[in-house]
Design a protein around this motif. Structure first.
Motif: not given
Lengths: 327, 308, 250
Positions: A5, A9, A197, C96, C98-99, C142
């Motif tokens: 997953a 992503s 990020r 996302s 998840l992120e 996710a």
């Protein structure tokens, strides 16, 4: 299963892109092809393209990933260039000194101005970065011992441990290509790192970022310093490429052009900044060769690109590709 | 630093400030109401000056040239609005900047192509060409006083329009709550056109009025544009009052700074470095001012309410 | 000094002449779920803003585990273990799911001034993020970009982000706002499961959810605490019934 997953992503651009590899391959081969034509003209032109591509990468980092639209980034290019010129005027030409100095000066300027600029946001940020750009521009123009408004010629290109490593146009070309590649890889790493990020997250929603525990301002300031250093690096190379430095490098039109390059190529893609710098400068060069009034064509072209090609050239390429793959 | 010189430079500063206000008023209206960054506002000022020169050559009358130039500038502005700007209102600021930058490039080259690169001149109307004695030993060009007066009149008219009329009410509401205004069923497109046309005319008016004392040349709008942006940012975007005060402030600070910076510096440093540092410091003074204002008031001096 | 996780004392805030928080005092013990209810405009969201630090009070005290946090900026309060969800969904739309959550994990584990390694490949971040997503039943989504999630899923994602912070106190600003009955039930179930793990302050209009979840309830009107106590006491308080609950409970 979780790692699957996670891989899914992962941002698309983390995976290597064939187009980017191709782009650098073409740049590496240009000097070979140029040998059959007007070599120094071609090398000079493409070197300039790569120099501005580095500056455009910096602008893309700020605008495209940080949401910080800077209208004063040419100041950093100028700072880098003036560092080389002023050091040269005092007999210091070795890049073991001038390059770190150019980066340090840019970083210091970015840190101080960033501390002030990042208090504002949106249009106010655009305008205050412009204000600092203008200040740097006027300071450069007042440096009477270093040419004032007229600028100053470099005594020689930078040396490395006393060797004239930038002696030939081709050597300078490959050095610039190396710096561009390094800058590109650095930006990519930064964008997808932990830091990146947070930096990207601050663009999306800075209140949210604060309430999960990030001091957004500090991250943005570090991003601003990184972008400032890249601008300084571009300036260092520009001074070497043109062997001349003038306040015009810092004018607000230059800063505007950097933004245009990034938009041209596609905001927030990094390689778009390189494509954008290349297409902008080559288009300018090509049109200027065709007609004296090339700006009459160029201006409306910018308008048309904004109206009809959202996402820049990279976005255009992606949508064409998507159309073909659907059929 | 004599008193007369101080007075003259203060008047010059006022005149410059008034000019900046004429340009900034349109910019802040368009920006405040439509959330549209129009970099091309500066070339509309330039166009006003060029059109006036052209119509003066045709008619030989300054008044006729002024009227015709305003009408032509308005028509051209509306044409631009219709063909290009209208499609940019809901785009993000970056795209607006690029597209209007394209228009600057086009028009700067355009006037060069049509009227040539050499600076042109517009004569001052004969009746207003002289100087007037303000006090013993102090004369001042009438035309500059005319500029100051006409700018103040425009400011007054704008004040009345914005605070007393229906369109003005919508403009004020639009600057703070654009969505609500459009939700009220106001024809927002028409409102935008009126605001835009009005802003264009003001910029062109500034161009015509300054043409007799400044050379009319390609690119003359660029530096003024940046100054006008400085004005509206210091004043607070969308605020007419802010634009007025900031314009006068910038005009005075810039003009007085340029005249007296060296003298002021000589109070604290030896003459030679003062002569070097002075001019640089003087030209960046307004940017320092702007950085200071934004540092302490990140939304300008008079933030339009509802915006942050 | 009490062992309260959150202690709000005599908090005051006004906008111009409008008093929105008028001497509010609240105490939340460890593991307690404390609901704040009240009619629209009672100052509930403003209260949350002041506790989380996005709005500064005029006067009063806010203690988190005994530490005075009144003067701390939001990010420092978050670092002390204060998490919140937003009334208007405010996940990062281009990240996302998840992120979004991994970012929260990142906020409390190690420095984020790391520039070279791709954060998406850090298994430790991803695993904890996946665990938080699983708790709210979102693990199968996710990889989806948050902007493409349904409204209910975004509400769940808000919760997952808060969970991933491993808070000492979670402020929930109308977690059911805008969700359908089925999604509401899902969120109530998740909150029930989380109850006791950390203290929570719940602002919510859905009375069924409030009475199903809360250990204590405070009723806020015009910025003032009208009554405070166990759900049953509040339900039977005549002043409360008159001021607010009456019609909804009949």
């Amino acid at each position: 299963m979780t790692s699957l997953a996670a891989a899914k992503s992962a941002p698309r651009a983390v995976r290597f892109n064939a187009a980017v590899v191709l782009m650098f391959a073409v740049l590496a081969l240009v000097p070979l092809a140029a040998a059959f034509g007007p070599e120094s003209y071609v090398l000079g032109l493409v070197t300039r393209v790569m120099v501005f591509a580095i500056a455009a990468l910096a602008v893309d980092l700020l605008c495209g990933f940080g949401g910080l639209v800077t209208f004063g980034h040419a100041a950093f290019v100028g700072l880098g260039a003036y560092t080389v010129a002023i050091a040269g005027a005092h007999g210091v030409t070795d890049m073991t000194i001038t390059l770190p100095l150019a980066l340090a000066v840019s970083a210091a300027f970015a840190y101080v101005t960033g501390t002030i600029c990042l208090r504002t946001s949106g249009v106010y940020f655009i305008m205050i970065t412009l204000a600092f750009g203008q200040m740097a521009y006027f300071i450069a123009g007042s440096l009477a011992p270093y040419g004032g408004d007229d600028g100053i010629t470099l005594p020689a290109r930078s040396t490395l441990f006393g060797f004239a490593v930038f002696g030939s146009d081709r050597a300078l070309y490959y050095a610039t290509l190396g710096f561009l590649l390094a800058s590109y890889l650095l930006c990519r790493a930064v964008v997808y790192s932990r830091f990146g990020r947070v930096f990207r997250g601050a663009r999306e929603n800075s209140t949210r970022m604060a309430t999960i525990g990030f001091d957004v301002f500090r991250f943005q300031r570090v991003g601003y310093v990184i972008a400032g250093c890249l601008g300084g690096l571009a300036g260092f190379l520009l001074a070497n490429a043109t062997e001349f430095v003038s306040p015009a490098y810092m004018s607000w039109q230059r800063s505007g052009e950097l933004i245009i390059m990034v938009l041209f190529g596609g905001l927030g893609t990094l390689h778009g900044a390189i494509v954008g710098a290349a297409s902008y400068l080559l288009l300018e060069e090509g049109l200027a060769g065709l007609t004296e009034n090339w700006k009459l064509v160029f201006g409306p072209m910018l308008v048309l690109i904004v109206l009809f090609a959202r996402g820049g050239l990279v976005g255009l390429a992606a949508s064409i590709k998507a159309r073909f793959s659907r059929e | 630093m004599s008193l007369t010189l101080l007075l003259v430079q203060t008047l010059n500063g006022l005149q410059f400030g008034v000019l900046l206000f004429l340009i900034a008023a349109g910019l802040t209206l368009v920006f405040g109401v439509m959330d549209f960054i129009n970099l091309a506002h500066g070339v509309q000022y330039m166009l006003g000056a060029y059109l006036a020169v052209m119509f003066y050559a045709l008619t030989g009358s300054f008044v006729l040239a002024l009227i015709l130039a305003l009408a032509a500038a308005l028509a051209f502005g509306l044409l631009l609005e219709f063909t290009v700007f209208r499609h940019l209102y809901d785009r993000d600021h970056l795209e607006q900047v690029i597209a209007t930058f394209g228009i600057i490039i086009f028009l700067n080259q355009g006037v060069k192509t049509v009227w040539g690169a050499a600076p042109l001149n517009l004569p001052i109307p004969d009746a207003l060409a002289g100087v007037v004695q303000i006090m013993p030993g102090l004369t001042y060009p009438v035309w500059r006083l005319v500029i100051i007066a006409s700018g103040l009149v425009v400011a007054l008219i704008l004040y009345v329009l914005v605070s007393r009329t229906r369109v003005g009410m919508l403009v004020r509401a639009g600057a703070t709550h654009a969505r609500i205004v459009s939700a009220l069923g106001v024809d927002i497109r028409r409102l935008f056109m009126i605001v835009f046309g009005f802003g264009t005319m003001l910029a062109a008016f500034a161009g015509v009025m300054i043409a007799p004392i400044l050379s009319v040349e390609p690119g003359m709008g660029d530096s003024v544009l940046i100054l006008a942006f400085v004005v509206i940012v210091i004043g607070g975007i969308g605020s007419m009052r802010g634009a007025f005060i900031a314009a006068l402030l910038i005009g005075l600070v810039d003009t007085l700074g340029r005249s007296f910076m060296i003298d002021i510096l000589r109070l604290v440093m030896p003459p030679s470095p003062a002569r070097t540092v002075g001019p640089a410091l003087a030209s960046m003074l307004i940017y320092v001012l702007m950085a200071l204002v934004l540092y302490f008031r990140p939304a300008g001096l008079f933030p339009a309410k509802g915006r942050s | 000094m009490s062992d309260a996780v959150l202690l709000v004392e005599n908090l005051r805030k006004s906008f111009g002449g409008l008093v929105v928080t008028d001497g509010v005092t609240l105490e939340i013990g460890p593991g307690e779920l404390h609901a704040v209810i009240g009619p629209n405009g009672a100052g509930k969201t403003t209260l949350i803003h002041q506790i989380s630090g996005t709005l500064s009070p005029d006067d009063g005290r806010i203690l988190l585990n005994g530490t005075d946090i009144m003067l701390l900026p939001p990010h420092e309060r978050a670092r002390l273990g204060l998490a919140r969800s937003f009334q208007i969904t405010s996940v990062l739309p281009r990240f996302s799911a998840l992120e979004n959550v991994a970012l929260a994990v990142q906020a409390r584990s190690g420095s984020s001034f790391r520039f070279l390694r791709p954060a998406a490949t850090e298994a430790a971040l991803n695993d904890e993020a996946m665990a938080a997503l699983a708790e709210v039943g979102l693990d199968h989504r996710a990889g989806v970009v948050a902007a493409h999630l349904s409204h209910g899923e975004k509400r769940a994602l808000e919760l997952a982000i808060a969970l991933a912070l491993e808070p000492k106190l979670l402020l929930l600003d109308e977690p059911m706002a805008g969700t359908g009955p089925e999604e509401s039930e899902r969120i109530v179930a998740v909150l029930k499961k989380l109850k006791g793990r950390f203290a929570m302050l719940l602002v919510e209009h859905d009375m069924n959810a409030v009475f199903a979840l809360a250990d204590r309830i405070s009723v806020l009107t015009y910025g003032r605490v009208l009554a405070s106590g166990a759900p049953n006491e509040v339900r039977n308080d005549p002043a409360v019934m008159q001021a607010y609950l009456g019609e909804e409970l009949e």
